[in-house]
Design a protein around this motif. Structure first.
Motif, PDB file in Angstrom:
ATOM      1  N   LEU A 143       0.835  -1.199   0.000  1.00 50.44           N
ATOM      2  CA  LEU A 143       0.000   0.000   0.000  1.00 50.44           C
ATOM      3  C   LEU A 143       0.870   1.249   0.000  1.00 50.44           C
ATOM      4  CD1 LEU A 143      -2.713  -0.953   2.661  1.00 50.44           C
ATOM      5  CD2 LEU A 143      -2.729  -1.353   0.198  1.00 50.44           C
ATOM      6  N   ILE A 168      -0.015  -8.507   3.339  1.00 51.43           N
ATOM      7  CA  ILE A 168      -0.191  -7.062   3.154  1.00 51.43           C
ATOM      8  C   ILE A 168       0.987  -6.331   3.770  1.00 51.43           C
ATOM      9  CG2 ILE A 168      -1.581  -5.064   3.838  1.00 51.43           C
ATOM     10  CD1 ILE A 168      -4.010  -7.007   3.774  1.00 51.43           C
ATOM     11  N   ASN A 225       2.031  -2.351   4.575  1.00 55.31           N
ATOM     12  CA  ASN A 225       1.537  -0.976   4.545  1.00 55.31           C
ATOM     13  C   ASN A 225       2.586   0.011   5.058  1.00 55.31           C
ATOM     14  OD1 ASN A 225       0.037   1.323   4.294  1.00 55.31           O
ATOM     15  ND2 ASN A 225      -1.228   0.978   6.112  1.00 55.31           N
ATOM     16  N   ILE A 257      -6.395   1.389   5.780  1.00 63.59           N
ATOM     17  CA  ILE A 257      -6.888   0.085   6.218  1.00 63.59           C
ATOM     18  C   ILE A 257      -7.980   0.247   7.267  1.00 63.59           C
ATOM     19  CG2 ILE A 257      -6.269  -2.056   7.411  1.00 63.59           C
ATOM     20  CD1 ILE A 257      -3.470  -1.827   6.261  1.00 63.59           C
ATOM     21  N   LEU A 263       2.996  -3.888   9.045  1.00 59.80           N
ATOM     22  CA  LEU A 263       2.420  -2.539   9.066  1.00 59.80           C
ATOM     23  C   LEU A 263       3.418  -1.534   9.626  1.00 59.80           C
ATOM     24  CD1 LEU A 263      -1.032  -3.597  10.589  1.00 59.80           C
ATOM     25  CD2 LEU A 263      -0.408  -3.431   8.160  1.00 59.80           C
TER      26      LEU A 263
END
Length: 310
Positions: free
Chosen positions: A194, A220, A222, A229, A248
């Motif tokens: 992302l 994922i 990020n 999110i 993250l």
């Protein structure tokens, strides 16, 4: 005429940035005064961080431009008192830092390295990953950082796709755009990165519906922005196994509160917003270039489109 430049960022940043800014400004041959304590009506340019004490720009009647120290500008674009040009930070050091963070974590998950690094049972656990050419990586957001990361991953042999709001063309990358394009991108993303900006249009880009569109067990990453999110939806997807792991680096509240469920979740890795710190030396050169351009009547670099939010 002397150009007055206000350093409007946290006090602890001043000793780090001051020598680099002075060196860069000297290299441009500018006649300048760089300080932290001008009267508002004396300031020509503002070197700015959105967590600065300066939030009302109305008294800065002489201001020509605000030069952001960060790539992210969501903390300032909605400030109605700012009416002069706003430039975001785009520099080689920041870009390289993001490339390294993204590439490192893509490779970590691609190779299954956590199984070797976190192995409390001391098992001889052989994992043979596919080659990069057989692994699909998708990037949401194909701006300067997204493009650079995509090109690097292509160079390593990964199958790379990407999505942006407007059409893009990047050699070796399957580029999608628009609502249907997002669905297509998610459907093939074994590892999803992302890198979208934080705007009203991008908030909760990953929600229950879009998380379900990913291949089961997808990873994922990020390093972009926390509000991209829906945290509750991600926790549910991690618990069900729909999402295999989430690494993250950015969060809605930073530092991440000690009682947040991300800390203890076995399928979450938290990093402390370190994916791409602004490097004072390279950032200072960009700032000096923009001030020199402003003084010579040239257009500023990396201006923010206030309507789009980045």
């Amino acid at each position: 005429m002397t150009v007055n430049i206000l350093f409007a960022a946290k006090e602890e940043r001043w000793p780090t940035y001051e020598p680099h800014l002075r060196r860069a400004l000297d290299d441009k041959g500018l006649d300048y005064d760089l300080r932290r304590d001008f009267a508002p009506d004396e300031v020509d340019y503002m070197v700015y961080a959105p967590n600065s004490d300066v939030q009302d720009f109305t008294p800065y009647t002489r201001l020509k431009a605000v030069l952001n120290l960060w790539a992210g500008v969501e903390g300032i674009t909605r400030n109605d008192t700012l009416t002069v040009p706003l430039a975001r930070m785009v520099d080689d050091g920041l870009t390289q830092g993001m490339i390294e963070w993204v590439t490192g974590h893509v490779l970590r998950h691609h190779l299954g390295m956590d199984a070797y690094i976190v192995n409390p049972d001391q098992e001889w656990n052989l994992i043979v990953p596919p080659l990069a050419q057989d692994r699909s990586v998708a990037i949401l957001g194909l701006g300067a950082l997204g493009r650079a990361c995509a090109e690097t991953l292509v160079g390593l042999g990964f199958k790379v796709s990407g999505w942006s709001r407007s059409p893009k063309e990047i050699a070796g990358v399957t580029c999608h755009h628009g609502e249907n394009g997002l669905t297509e991108t998610l459907a093939e993303a074994e590892i999803l990165v992302l890198l979208l900006p934080d705007t009203p249009a991008t908030e909760n880009t990953l929600n229950a519906e879009t998380l379900a569109a990913l291949p089961r067990g997808a990873v994922i990453l990020n390093p972009g922005r926390g509000p991209l999110i829906d945290d509750n939806a991600l926790i549910d997807a991690l618990n069900s196994g729909q999402i295999g792991h989430a690494t993250l680096d950015t969060f809605r509240i930073e530092p991440l509160p000690a009682d947040h469920s991300y800390w203890a979740h076995p399928r979450v890795t938290v990093t402390p917003h370190c994916a791409s710190e602004t490097r004072p030396a390279s950032a200072s050169r960009i700032i000096a270039e923009n001030i020199a351009r402003g003084e010579s009547g040239q257009p500023f670099l990396y201006l923010v489109d206030r309507d789009s939010g980045y």
